[in-house]
Design a protein around this motif. Structure first.
Motif, PDB file in Angstrom:
ATOM      1  N   GLY A   1      36.340  37.091  38.794  1.00  0.00           N
ATOM      2  CA  GLY A   1      35.259  36.118  38.763  1.00  0.00           C
ATOM      3  C   GLY A   1      33.897  36.786  38.690  1.00  0.00           C
ATOM      4  O   GLY A   1      33.701  37.911  39.167  1.00  0.00           O
ATOM      5  N   MET A   2      32.966  36.089  38.087  1.00  0.00           N
ATOM      6  CA  MET A   2      31.608  36.613  37.972  1.00  0.00           C
ATOM      7  C   MET A   2      30.949  36.651  39.347  1.00  0.00           C
ATOM      8  O   MET A   2      31.030  35.688  40.103  1.00  0.00           O
ATOM      9  N   TYR A   3      30.331  37.774  39.658  1.00  0.00           N
ATOM     10  CA  TYR A   3      29.620  38.024  40.917  1.00  0.00           C
ATOM     11  C   TYR A   3      30.527  37.996  42.144  1.00  0.00           C
ATOM     12  O   TYR A   3      30.073  37.736  43.247  1.00  0.00           O
ATOM     13  N   LYS A   4      31.810  38.288  41.950  1.00  0.00           N
ATOM     14  CA  LYS A   4      32.739  38.360  43.074  1.00  0.00           C
ATOM     15  C   LYS A   4      32.874  39.813  43.508  1.00  0.00           C
ATOM     16  O   LYS A   4      33.157  40.699  42.706  1.00  0.00           O
ATOM     17  N   THR A   5      32.637  40.068  44.801  1.00  0.00           N
ATOM     18  CA  THR A   5      32.810  41.400  45.376  1.00  0.00           C
ATOM     19  C   THR A   5      33.707  41.271  46.596  1.00  0.00           C
ATOM     20  O   THR A   5      33.787  40.193  47.205  1.00  0.00           O
ATOM     21  N   PHE A   6      34.363  42.379  46.982  1.00  0.00           N
ATOM     22  CA  PHE A   6      35.403  42.269  47.999  1.00  0.00           C
ATOM     23  C   PHE A   6      35.330  43.298  49.120  1.00  0.00           C
ATOM     24  O   PHE A   6      36.040  43.195  50.092  1.00  0.00           O
ATOM     25  N   HIS A   7      34.477  44.301  48.986  1.00  0.00           N
ATOM     26  CA  HIS A   7      34.455  45.367  49.987  1.00  0.00           C
ATOM     27  C   HIS A   7      33.093  45.561  50.646  1.00  0.00           C
ATOM     28  O   HIS A   7      32.925  46.478  51.434  1.00  0.00           O
ATOM     29  N   GLY A   8      32.120  44.760  50.300  1.00  0.00           N
ATOM     30  CA  GLY A   8      30.819  44.840  50.950  1.00  0.00           C
ATOM     31  C   GLY A   8      29.967  46.038  50.569  1.00  0.00           C
ATOM     32  O   GLY A   8      29.022  46.359  51.289  1.00  0.00           O
ATOM     33  N   ASN A   9      30.282  46.711  49.456  1.00  0.00           N
ATOM     34  CA  ASN A   9      29.436  47.826  49.010  1.00  0.00           C
ATOM     35  C   ASN A   9      28.073  47.301  48.579  1.00  0.00           C
ATOM     36  O   ASN A   9      27.987  46.310  47.855  1.00  0.00           O
ATOM     37  N   LYS A  10      27.018  48.014  48.987  1.00  0.00           N
ATOM     38  CA  LYS A  10      25.658  47.597  48.645  1.00  0.00           C
ATOM     39  C   LYS A  10      25.412  47.574  47.142  1.00  0.00           C
ATOM     40  O   LYS A  10      24.674  46.739  46.642  1.00  0.00           O
ATOM     41  N   ASP A  11      26.014  48.534  46.431  1.00  0.00           N
ATOM     42  CA  ASP A  11      25.765  48.626  44.998  1.00  0.00           C
ATOM     43  C   ASP A  11      26.718  47.778  44.154  1.00  0.00           C
ATOM     44  O   ASP A  11      26.639  47.779  42.937  1.00  0.00           O
ATOM     45  N   ALA A  12      27.617  47.035  44.778  1.00  0.00           N
ATOM     46  CA  ALA A  12      28.556  46.178  44.043  1.00  0.00           C
ATOM     47  C   ALA A  12      27.821  44.953  43.506  1.00  0.00           C
ATOM     48  O   ALA A  12      27.059  44.310  44.224  1.00  0.00           O
ATOM     49  N   ARG A  13      28.048  44.659  42.236  1.00  0.00           N
ATOM     50  CA  ARG A  13      27.401  43.505  41.593  1.00  0.00           C
ATOM     51  C   ARG A  13      28.394  42.413  41.225  1.00  0.00           C
ATOM     52  O   ARG A  13      28.014  41.294  40.952  1.00  0.00           O
ATOM     53  N   GLY A  14      29.673  42.765  41.136  1.00  0.00           N
ATOM     54  CA  GLY A  14      30.671  41.748  40.810  1.00  0.00           C
ATOM     55  C   GLY A  14      30.641  41.312  39.354  1.00  0.00           C
ATOM     56  O   GLY A  14      31.011  40.192  39.039  1.00  0.00           O
ATOM     57  N   ILE A  15      30.215  42.201  38.476  1.00  0.00           N
ATOM     58  CA  ILE A  15      30.143  41.838  37.056  1.00  0.00           C
ATOM     59  C   ILE A  15      31.078  42.704  36.205  1.00  0.00           C
ATOM     60  O   ILE A  15      31.570  42.256  35.168  1.00  0.00           O
ATOM     61  N   GLY A  16      31.365  43.916  36.632  1.00  0.00           N
ATOM     62  CA  GLY A  16      32.148  44.856  35.836  1.00  0.00           C
ATOM     63  C   GLY A  16      33.532  44.349  35.472  1.00  0.00           C
ATOM     64  O   GLY A  16      33.917  44.370  34.294  1.00  0.00           O
ATOM     65  N   LEU A  17      34.310  43.912  36.456  1.00  0.00           N
ATOM     66  CA  LEU A  17      35.660  43.419  36.172  1.00  0.00           C
ATOM     67  C   LEU A  17      35.617  42.154  35.327  1.00  0.00           C
ATOM     68  O   LEU A  17      36.467  41.955  34.456  1.00  0.00           O
ATOM     69  N   PHE A  18      34.628  41.327  35.575  1.00  0.00           N
ATOM     70  CA  PHE A  18      34.473  40.094  34.792  1.00  0.00           C
ATOM     71  C   PHE A  18      34.250  40.419  33.316  1.00  0.00           C
ATOM     72  O   PHE A  18      34.911  39.869  32.431  1.00  0.00           O
ATOM     73  N   ILE A  19      33.324  41.329  33.049  1.00  0.00           N
ATOM     74  CA  ILE A  19      33.024  41.703  31.662  1.00  0.00           C
ATOM     75  C   ILE A  19      34.233  42.400  31.019  1.00  0.00           C
ATOM     76  O   ILE A  19      34.595  42.091  29.881  1.00  0.00           O
ATOM     77  N   CYS A  20      34.871  43.306  31.748  1.00  0.00           N
ATOM     78  CA  CYS A  20      36.036  44.001  31.194  1.00  0.00           C
ATOM     79  C   CYS A  20      37.150  43.023  30.831  1.00  0.00           C
ATOM     80  O   CYS A  20      37.757  43.145  29.761  1.00  0.00           O
TER      81      CYS A  20
END
Length: 177
Positions: free
Chosen positions: A130-149
Protein backbone atom coordinates in the motif's frame (compact mmCIF):
# COMPACT_ATOMS: atom_id res chain seq x y z
CA UNK A 1 5.91 24.65 9.95
CA UNK A 2 4.41 25.82 6.64
CA UNK A 3 7.69 24.99 4.87
CA UNK A 4 7.62 21.44 6.30
CA UNK A 5 4.00 20.90 5.23
CA UNK A 6 4.78 22.31 1.79
CA UNK A 7 7.77 19.96 1.37
CA UNK A 8 5.68 16.95 2.39
CA UNK A 9 2.89 17.94 0.00
CA UNK A 10 5.42 18.35 -2.82
CA UNK A 11 6.86 14.89 -2.07
CA UNK A 12 3.35 13.43 -2.20
CA UNK A 13 2.68 15.07 -5.56
CA UNK A 14 5.95 13.73 -6.99
CA UNK A 15 5.11 10.22 -5.75
CA UNK A 16 1.60 10.33 -7.20
CA UNK A 17 2.97 11.61 -10.50
CA UNK A 18 5.40 8.67 -10.60
CA UNK A 19 2.59 6.20 -10.01
CA UNK A 20 0.37 7.72 -12.70
CA UNK A 21 3.30 7.69 -15.13
CA UNK A 22 3.89 3.99 -14.46
CA UNK A 23 0.24 3.07 -14.88
CA UNK A 24 -0.26 5.12 -18.05
CA UNK A 25 2.99 4.24 -19.79
CA UNK A 26 1.85 2.07 -22.69
CA UNK A 27 4.90 2.55 -24.92
CA UNK A 28 7.57 1.32 -22.55
CA UNK A 29 10.95 0.52 -24.01
CA UNK A 30 11.60 -3.18 -23.49
CA UNK A 31 14.94 -4.72 -24.33
CA UNK A 32 17.01 -7.80 -23.45
CA UNK A 33 18.82 -7.09 -20.19
CA UNK A 34 21.49 -9.17 -18.38
CA UNK A 35 19.89 -9.66 -14.96
CA UNK A 36 23.13 -10.42 -13.12
CA UNK A 37 24.59 -7.07 -14.22
CA UNK A 38 21.60 -5.21 -12.77
CA UNK A 39 22.14 -6.94 -9.42
CA UNK A 40 25.85 -6.04 -9.55
CA UNK A 41 24.98 -2.43 -10.40
CA UNK A 42 22.66 -2.22 -7.37
CA UNK A 43 25.39 -3.70 -5.19
CA UNK A 44 27.75 -0.95 -6.40
CA UNK A 45 25.22 1.79 -5.69
CA UNK A 46 24.66 0.38 -2.19
CA UNK A 47 28.34 -0.25 -1.40
CA UNK A 48 28.43 2.39 1.34
CA UNK A 49 25.43 0.89 3.17
CA UNK A 50 26.88 -2.60 2.66
CA UNK A 51 30.13 -1.52 4.31
CA UNK A 52 28.39 0.37 7.14
CA UNK A 53 26.11 -2.54 8.03
CA UNK A 54 28.70 -5.24 7.22
CA UNK A 55 26.15 -6.77 4.88
CA UNK A 56 26.84 -9.75 2.66
CA UNK A 57 25.09 -9.89 -0.71
CA UNK A 58 25.37 -13.09 -2.72
CA UNK A 59 24.52 -12.64 -6.38
CA UNK A 60 23.68 -16.17 -7.53
CA UNK A 61 22.11 -15.03 -10.82
CA UNK A 62 23.74 -16.76 -13.78
CA UNK A 63 25.53 -14.58 -16.34
CA UNK A 64 23.42 -16.22 -19.04
CA UNK A 65 20.07 -14.97 -17.73
CA UNK A 66 18.62 -12.25 -19.91
CA UNK A 67 15.15 -10.78 -19.37
CA UNK A 68 13.08 -8.62 -21.70
CA UNK A 69 12.30 -5.65 -19.48
CA UNK A 70 12.30 -1.90 -19.20
CA UNK A 71 15.82 -0.87 -18.03
CA UNK A 72 14.66 1.87 -15.63
CA UNK A 73 12.06 -0.42 -14.03
CA UNK A 74 14.52 -3.30 -13.60
CA UNK A 75 17.10 -0.99 -12.03
CA UNK A 76 14.48 0.49 -9.68
CA UNK A 77 13.09 -2.90 -8.63
CA UNK A 78 16.45 -4.57 -7.96
CA UNK A 79 17.81 -1.54 -6.11
CA UNK A 80 14.70 -1.13 -3.96
CA UNK A 81 14.49 -4.74 -2.80
CA UNK A 82 18.19 -5.09 -2.05
CA UNK A 83 18.35 -1.73 -0.23
CA UNK A 84 15.31 -2.70 1.86
CA UNK A 85 16.98 -6.00 2.76
CA UNK A 86 19.96 -4.05 4.08
CA UNK A 87 17.95 -1.25 5.70
CA UNK A 88 15.68 -3.63 7.63
CA UNK A 89 18.40 -5.90 8.95
CA UNK A 90 18.09 -7.56 12.34
CA UNK A 91 20.04 -5.83 15.14
CA UNK A 92 23.04 -7.84 16.27
CA UNK A 93 23.67 -9.67 13.00
CA UNK A 94 24.98 -8.50 9.65
CA UNK A 95 22.41 -8.47 6.85
CA UNK A 96 22.64 -11.44 4.49
CA UNK A 97 20.96 -11.01 1.11
CA UNK A 98 20.68 -13.92 -1.32
CA UNK A 99 19.74 -13.08 -4.89
CA UNK A 100 18.71 -16.05 -7.02
CA UNK A 101 16.93 -16.62 -10.29
CA UNK A 102 15.05 -19.58 -11.71
CA UNK A 103 12.39 -20.49 -14.27
CA UNK A 104 8.83 -21.45 -13.40
CA UNK A 105 6.33 -22.00 -16.20
CA UNK A 106 6.35 -18.83 -18.37
CA UNK A 107 8.17 -16.71 -15.80
CA UNK A 108 11.74 -15.94 -14.85
CA UNK A 109 11.66 -15.51 -11.09
CA UNK A 110 14.05 -13.13 -9.38
CA UNK A 111 14.18 -14.13 -5.72
CA UNK A 112 15.61 -11.80 -3.07
CA UNK A 113 15.89 -13.37 0.37
CA UNK A 114 17.20 -11.74 3.55
CA UNK A 115 17.74 -12.52 7.22
CA UNK A 116 16.26 -9.23 8.42
CA UNK A 117 13.47 -8.12 10.71
CA UNK A 118 10.74 -9.85 8.74
CA UNK A 119 7.15 -8.70 8.45
CA UNK A 120 4.12 -9.89 10.39
CA UNK A 121 2.17 -11.11 7.36
CA UNK A 122 -0.99 -11.84 9.35
CA UNK A 123 -1.05 -8.26 10.56
CA UNK A 124 0.35 -6.40 7.55
CA UNK A 125 0.12 -8.80 4.60
CA UNK A 126 -2.85 -7.04 3.00
CA UNK A 127 -1.21 -3.62 3.42
CA UNK A 128 2.35 -4.54 2.43
CA UNK A 129 2.26 -2.89 -1.00
CA UNK A 130 0.00 0.00 0.00
CA UNK A 131 1.01 3.58 -0.62
CA UNK A 132 2.61 5.23 2.44
CA UNK A 133 2.47 2.00 4.46
CA UNK A 134 5.41 1.42 6.81
CA UNK A 135 5.86 -1.38 9.33
CA UNK A 136 9.01 -0.95 11.41
CA UNK A 137 8.96 2.68 12.52
CA UNK A 138 12.15 3.72 10.70
CA UNK A 139 12.45 7.50 10.50
CA UNK A 140 13.54 7.41 6.87
CA UNK A 141 10.76 5.02 5.75
CA UNK A 142 8.33 6.64 3.31
CA UNK A 143 6.16 3.68 2.35
CA UNK A 144 6.41 4.34 -1.38
CA UNK A 145 9.15 1.99 -2.63
CA UNK A 146 7.24 -1.30 -2.48
CA UNK A 147 4.14 0.39 -3.86
CA UNK A 148 6.00 1.74 -6.90
CA UNK A 149 7.88 -1.54 -7.46
CA UNK A 150 4.65 -3.55 -7.41
CA UNK A 151 3.15 -1.18 -9.99
CA UNK A 152 6.25 -1.47 -12.19
CA UNK A 153 6.22 -5.28 -11.97
CA UNK A 154 2.51 -5.51 -12.80
CA UNK A 155 2.84 -2.99 -15.66
CA UNK A 156 5.42 -5.35 -17.18
CA UNK A 157 3.00 -8.31 -16.93
CA UNK A 158 4.52 -9.85 -13.82
CA UNK A 159 3.55 -10.37 -10.23
CA UNK A 160 5.19 -10.47 -6.82
CA UNK A 161 4.93 -12.88 -3.91
CA UNK A 162 6.20 -12.47 -0.35
CA UNK A 163 7.05 -14.94 2.38
CA UNK A 164 8.14 -13.44 5.68
CA UNK A 165 8.56 -14.32 9.32
CA UNK A 166 9.30 -11.89 12.14
CA UNK A 167 12.87 -12.19 13.36
CA UNK A 168 13.79 -14.62 10.57
CA UNK A 169 13.62 -12.63 7.34
CA UNK A 170 11.76 -12.04 4.11
CA UNK A 171 11.73 -13.59 0.66
CA UNK A 172 10.39 -11.66 -2.32
CA UNK A 173 9.71 -13.50 -5.57
CA UNK A 174 9.45 -11.20 -8.57
CA UNK A 175 7.83 -12.92 -11.54
CA UNK A 176 9.18 -11.55 -14.81
CA UNK A 177 7.16 -12.35 -17.96
Amino acid sequence: HIRNVSDLLNETMVNLNDVVSIQKNVNLIVEPLPLREYVEKAMGVLSEQVTLKKAVIKNNVSKEIVVNYNPAYLESIVLNFISNAIKYGQAGRPPLVLVDCFQEEDFTILQIKDNGLGIDMKKYGEKLFGMYKTFHGNKDARGIGLFICKNQIETMGGKIEVDSELGVGTTFKIYIK
